[in-house]
Motif scaffolding. Structure first.
Motif, PDB file in Angstrom:
ATOM      1  N   GLU A 118      28.014  34.853  33.193  1.00 39.46           N
ATOM      2  CA  GLU A 118      28.924  33.999  32.425  1.00 39.46           C
ATOM      3  C   GLU A 118      30.219  33.756  33.189  1.00 39.46           C
ATOM      4  O   GLU A 118      30.718  32.623  33.265  1.00 39.46           O
ATOM      5  CB  GLU A 118      29.210  34.648  31.072  1.00 39.46           C
ATOM      6  CG  GLU A 118      30.105  33.820  30.169  1.00 39.46           C
ATOM      7  CD  GLU A 118      30.305  34.475  28.808  1.00 39.46           C
ATOM      8  OE1 GLU A 118      31.227  34.045  28.086  1.00 39.46           O
ATOM      9  OE2 GLU A 118      29.554  35.410  28.476  1.00 39.46           O
ATOM     10  N   ARG A 119      30.774  34.810  33.782  1.00 40.87           N
ATOM     11  CA  ARG A 119      32.029  34.653  34.523  1.00 40.87           C
ATOM     12  C   ARG A 119      31.806  33.845  35.805  1.00 40.87           C
ATOM     13  O   ARG A 119      32.665  33.053  36.194  1.00 40.87           O
ATOM     14  CB  ARG A 119      32.604  36.029  34.854  1.00 40.87           C
ATOM     15  CG  ARG A 119      33.040  36.825  33.625  1.00 40.87           C
ATOM     16  CD  ARG A 119      33.576  38.197  34.003  1.00 40.87           C
ATOM     17  NE  ARG A 119      33.953  38.966  32.825  1.00 40.87           N
ATOM     18  CZ  ARG A 119      34.395  40.227  32.862  1.00 40.87           C
ATOM     19  NH1 ARG A 119      34.525  40.837  34.038  1.00 40.87           N
ATOM     20  NH2 ARG A 119      34.706  40.855  31.746  1.00 40.87           N
TER      21      ARG A 119
ATOM     22  N   ALA B 198      33.407  32.780  45.650  1.00 38.00           N
ATOM     23  CA  ALA B 198      33.756  32.811  44.226  1.00 38.00           C
ATOM     24  C   ALA B 198      32.999  33.924  43.511  1.00 38.00           C
ATOM     25  O   ALA B 198      33.568  34.644  42.670  1.00 38.00           O
ATOM     26  CB  ALA B 198      33.448  31.460  43.592  1.00 38.00           C
ATOM     27  N   LEU B 199      31.730  34.104  43.831  1.00 40.29           N
ATOM     28  CA  LEU B 199      30.954  35.175  43.217  1.00 40.29           C
ATOM     29  C   LEU B 199      31.518  36.537  43.611  1.00 40.29           C
ATOM     30  O   LEU B 199      31.605  37.454  42.778  1.00 40.29           O
ATOM     31  CB  LEU B 199      29.489  35.072  43.640  1.00 40.29           C
ATOM     32  CG  LEU B 199      28.557  36.167  43.105  1.00 40.29           C
ATOM     33  CD1 LEU B 199      28.541  36.177  41.576  1.00 40.29           C
ATOM     34  CD2 LEU B 199      27.139  35.976  43.650  1.00 40.29           C
ATOM     35  N   ALA B 200      31.918  36.678  44.863  1.00 35.93           N
ATOM     36  CA  ALA B 200      32.494  37.948  45.311  1.00 35.93           C
ATOM     37  C   ALA B 200      33.764  38.281  44.529  1.00 35.93           C
ATOM     38  O   ALA B 200      33.990  39.440  44.150  1.00 35.93           O
ATOM     39  CB  ALA B 200      32.786  37.882  46.808  1.00 35.93           C
ATOM     40  N   ARG B 201      34.585  37.276  44.270  1.00 36.70           N
ATOM     41  CA  ARG B 201      35.809  37.540  43.496  1.00 36.70           C
ATOM     42  C   ARG B 201      35.470  37.987  42.078  1.00 36.70           C
ATOM     43  O   ARG B 201      36.116  38.883  41.528  1.00 36.70           O
ATOM     44  CB  ARG B 201      36.668  36.275  43.477  1.00 36.70           C
ATOM     45  CG  ARG B 201      37.306  35.939  44.822  1.00 36.70           C
ATOM     46  CD  ARG B 201      38.381  34.863  44.678  1.00 36.70           C
ATOM     47  NE  ARG B 201      37.814  33.561  44.288  1.00 36.70           N
ATOM     48  CZ  ARG B 201      37.398  32.649  45.155  1.00 36.70           C
ATOM     49  NH1 ARG B 201      37.444  32.894  46.462  1.00 36.70           N
ATOM     50  NH2 ARG B 201      36.913  31.495  44.733  1.00 36.70           N
ATOM     51  N   VAL B 202      34.456  37.341  41.485  1.00 40.90           N
ATOM     52  CA  VAL B 202      34.052  37.725  40.125  1.00 40.90           C
ATOM     53  C   VAL B 202      33.549  39.163  40.094  1.00 40.90           C
ATOM     54  O   VAL B 202      33.937  39.957  39.222  1.00 40.90           O
ATOM     55  CB  VAL B 202      32.973  36.752  39.606  1.00 40.90           C
ATOM     56  CG1 VAL B 202      32.333  37.292  38.325  1.00 40.90           C
ATOM     57  CG2 VAL B 202      33.557  35.380  39.361  1.00 40.90           C
ATOM     58  N   VAL B 203      32.682  39.519  41.044  1.00 44.04           N
ATOM     59  CA  VAL B 203      32.119  40.876  41.072  1.00 44.04           C
ATOM     60  C   VAL B 203      33.199  41.916  41.357  1.00 44.04           C
ATOM     61  O   VAL B 203      33.249  42.979  40.733  1.00 44.04           O
ATOM     62  CB  VAL B 203      30.983  40.953  42.113  1.00 44.04           C
ATOM     63  CG1 VAL B 203      30.479  42.389  42.245  1.00 44.04           C
ATOM     64  CG2 VAL B 203      29.833  40.030  41.725  1.00 44.04           C
ATOM     65  N   ALA B 204      34.093  41.604  42.313  1.00 39.15           N
ATOM     66  CA  ALA B 204      35.170  42.543  42.639  1.00 39.15           C
ATOM     67  C   ALA B 204      36.064  42.793  41.439  1.00 39.15           C
ATOM     68  O   ALA B 204      36.462  43.933  41.160  1.00 39.15           O
ATOM     69  CB  ALA B 204      35.981  41.997  43.815  1.00 39.15           C
ATOM     70  N   GLU B 205      36.373  41.729  40.698  1.00 38.86           N
ATOM     71  CA  GLU B 205      37.218  41.889  39.511  1.00 38.86           C
ATOM     72  C   GLU B 205      36.523  42.732  38.454  1.00 38.86           C
ATOM     73  O   GLU B 205      37.142  43.600  37.811  1.00 38.86           O
ATOM     74  CB  GLU B 205      37.550  40.504  38.954  1.00 38.86           C
ATOM     75  CG  GLU B 205      38.376  40.509  37.677  1.00 38.86           C
ATOM     76  CD  GLU B 205      39.784  41.053  37.893  1.00 38.86           C
ATOM     77  OE1 GLU B 205      40.359  41.579  36.914  1.00 38.86           O
ATOM     78  OE2 GLU B 205      40.294  40.939  39.027  1.00 38.86           O
ATOM     79  N   ALA B 206      35.193  42.506  38.256  1.00 40.62           N
ATOM     80  CA  ALA B 206      34.463  43.268  37.240  1.00 40.62           C
ATOM     81  C   ALA B 206      34.283  44.723  37.627  1.00 40.62           C
ATOM     82  O   ALA B 206      34.151  45.586  36.758  1.00 40.62           O
ATOM     83  CB  ALA B 206      33.101  42.612  37.003  1.00 40.62           C
ATOM     84  N   ALA B 207      34.233  45.005  38.927  1.00 42.87           N
ATOM     85  CA  ALA B 207      33.983  46.362  39.398  1.00 42.87           C
ATOM     86  C   ALA B 207      35.237  47.239  39.388  1.00 42.87           C
ATOM     87  O   ALA B 207      35.162  48.449  39.609  1.00 42.87           O
ATOM     88  CB  ALA B 207      33.400  46.334  40.802  1.00 42.87           C
TER      89      ALA B 207
END
Length: 495
Positions: A442-443, A485-494
């Motif tokens: 979703e993010r 962009a996906l890396a930023r989303v995953v890094a933020e969630a982690a």
């Protein structure tokens, strides 16, 4: 003229700077809708990008990005020295992006419906029609489809002046198309069959529905891969069939335990060439074991030959149907991925003694698949255009797979890892343990990376959280920013 055209465009566009979607994406989607609504008819000239930018209050690069994407999809064409025009041959099969209308009554709320109707109310039968968005799985490269050649085939066939084309066609399917499919299967899949064994259907899911209704009864058990295609899963469930979810490992469907626990399955639904979504192949030993089970018990095997055309190392693997000696395999093929989904032409390859049953089922349920489309497709294959297109797509998709992997390795180091597929149009990106893949999906979509959570395909908990991302329909310029962009989303969630 320019002012009138500009007004027609602007009247249908409202950009929201607070939206998670970029201004360029909003402009692209809304321009597409204006074109398809007829407000800008075929051949209309658009105002210059500078004029549109000024009147919309956005930057010129934003307008240029939106126009370039629409040109790549086939909606616009640029004429040297003349400007940008709505194409004179709109690709009607492309996603139209029309807003979904809210149902006046909630799903499942209607009274006095059948058991089938009640089951439909409990299932998610939605499909994502916006399949031109970057990284959405199963999306062909529409911008590389030979529209002009296809249109020539359509025109020649639809202009033939004989009465048979205007009425119902043979329910089994147009004979030249069945002959072309038989020739293709013999040459490219090592599967020798006759045109008389082939029944044309309006898409692969119509074939699955026919097979379930002709060969099984409500409450019959069906072996089904887990993870597996969720739309097919919901189709069988809606028909009242009992699904036995079988785990998929490195050798494909591991059905030994399921057969011990449930010795009476009536059917097995398998994707031996390439499981969707994991991309794993059913091993030769398990293929033979499944064939032995079907022969010994009188069970049926539905072989969904999912995107087997796109294999990047060696020839496509032989189908299970090609090694079936007992007549227990029902082979299902489609042109949705090799050409385009809206064509809605699929086919079954059947044991000879089932052909009459399935022909009658098509006649009663669908009457026939549209004859003009069958005739155009028969010519497209017979003239060699289909084989040429597949060769081009294999090369293009192999290049895009490599670009996808390179971008994923660079951006995802320490955050996520992508499996390198040896076939197909998609890849699985594995996420760190502990993250919810539905939340990440979703993010990521809000950040412009549109994919599906692996959990959506699973009944049991997936081995690891992951996303299914498509690379086939993604332009080269989109890989690096998309993975970043996906890396930023995953890094933020982690964190």
């Amino acid at each position: 003229m320019a002012r009138r055209q500009s007004g027609a465009i602007l009247s249908g566009i409202s950009l929201d700077r607070q939206s998670a979607s970029t201004l360029a994406r909003q402009l692209e989607d809304q321009l597409r809708a204006v074109i398809l609504s007829g407000a800008l008819p075929e051949g209309s000239k658009l105002p210059s990008s500078r004029t549109l930018a000024a009147e919309l209050g956005v930057s010129r690069p934003t307008v240029t990005e939106a126009l370039d994407r629409l040109a790549a999809e086939g909606f616009l064409e640029t004429r040297a020295g003349a400007g940008t025009f709505v194409t004179s041959a709109l690709p009607r099969h492309l996603p139209q992006g029309a807003p979904r209308q809210a149902a006046s009554t909630p799903v499942g709320a209607a009274a006095n419906v059948s058991g089938f109707g009640g089951r439909l109310g409990t299932l998610d039968a939605d499909i994502d029609v916006h399949d031109s968005r970057p990284f959405l799985p199963n999306s062909p490269a529409y911008d590389h489809f030979p529209f002009a050649v296809w249109q020539q085939c359509v025109n020649r066939q639809t202009q033939m002046s004989y009465r048979g084309q205007m009425g119902y066609s043979e329910p089994q399917g147009h004979l030249p198309l069945r002959q072309s499919i038989a020739d293709y299967l013999a040459l490219h899949r090592g599967d020798v069959c006759t045109p008389e064994q082939i029944v044309i259907t309006p898409g692969a899911h119509a074939a699955f529905m026919l097979a379930a209704q002709v060969l099984t009864e409500p409450e019959d058990a069906i072996l089904f891969e887990d993870p597996g295609p969720f739309i097919a899963r919901n189709l069988f469930r809606s028909l009242g069939r009992r699904l036995l979810d079988v785990p998929v490992d490195a050798e494909g469907m591991d059905f030994d335990a399921a057969l011990l626990a449930h010795p009476d399955p009536r059917m097995a639904f398998v994707m031996p060439s390439r499981n969707h979504p994991l991309g794993r192949t059913l091993s030769p030993a398990r293929r033979q074991k499944l064939l032995d089970w079907a022969e010994a018990t009188g069970g049926w095997i539905i072989e969904d030959d999912y995107d087997s055309e796109f294999r990047y190392q060696g020839r496509p693997l032989p189908s299970m149907h090609s090694i079936d000696r007992a007549g227990r395999v029902i082979y299902v093929g489609t042109f949705s991925k090799a050409l385009f989904p809206a064509l809605r032409i699929g086919y079954l390859v059947l044991p000879p003694d089932l052909v009459g049953l399935f022909r009658n089922a098509v006649a009663l349920m669908f009457r026939c698949a549209p004859l003009p489309a069958q005739m155009a497709l028969a010519e497209f294959i017979a003239e060699g255009h289909f084989a040429t297109h597949l060769r081009h797509m294999r090369q293009l998709y192999a290049e895009r797979r490599d670009q996808f992997m390179a971008a994923a390795e660079q951006a995802g180091a320490g955050l996520f890892q992508a499996d390198r597929p040896d076939s197909g149009m998609n890849a699985v990106v594995w996420l760190p343990q502990g993250l919810g893949d539905r939340v990440i999906a979703e993010r990521a979509a809000a950040a412009g990376v549109h994919g599906y959570a692996l959990s959506d395909y699973c009944v049991a908990r997936p081995e690891r959280p992951g996303l299914l991302l498509g690379f086939a329909g993604v332009a080269e310029r989109q890989f690096a920013p998309g993975m970043a962009a996906l890396a930023r989303v995953v890094a933020e969630a982690a964190r």
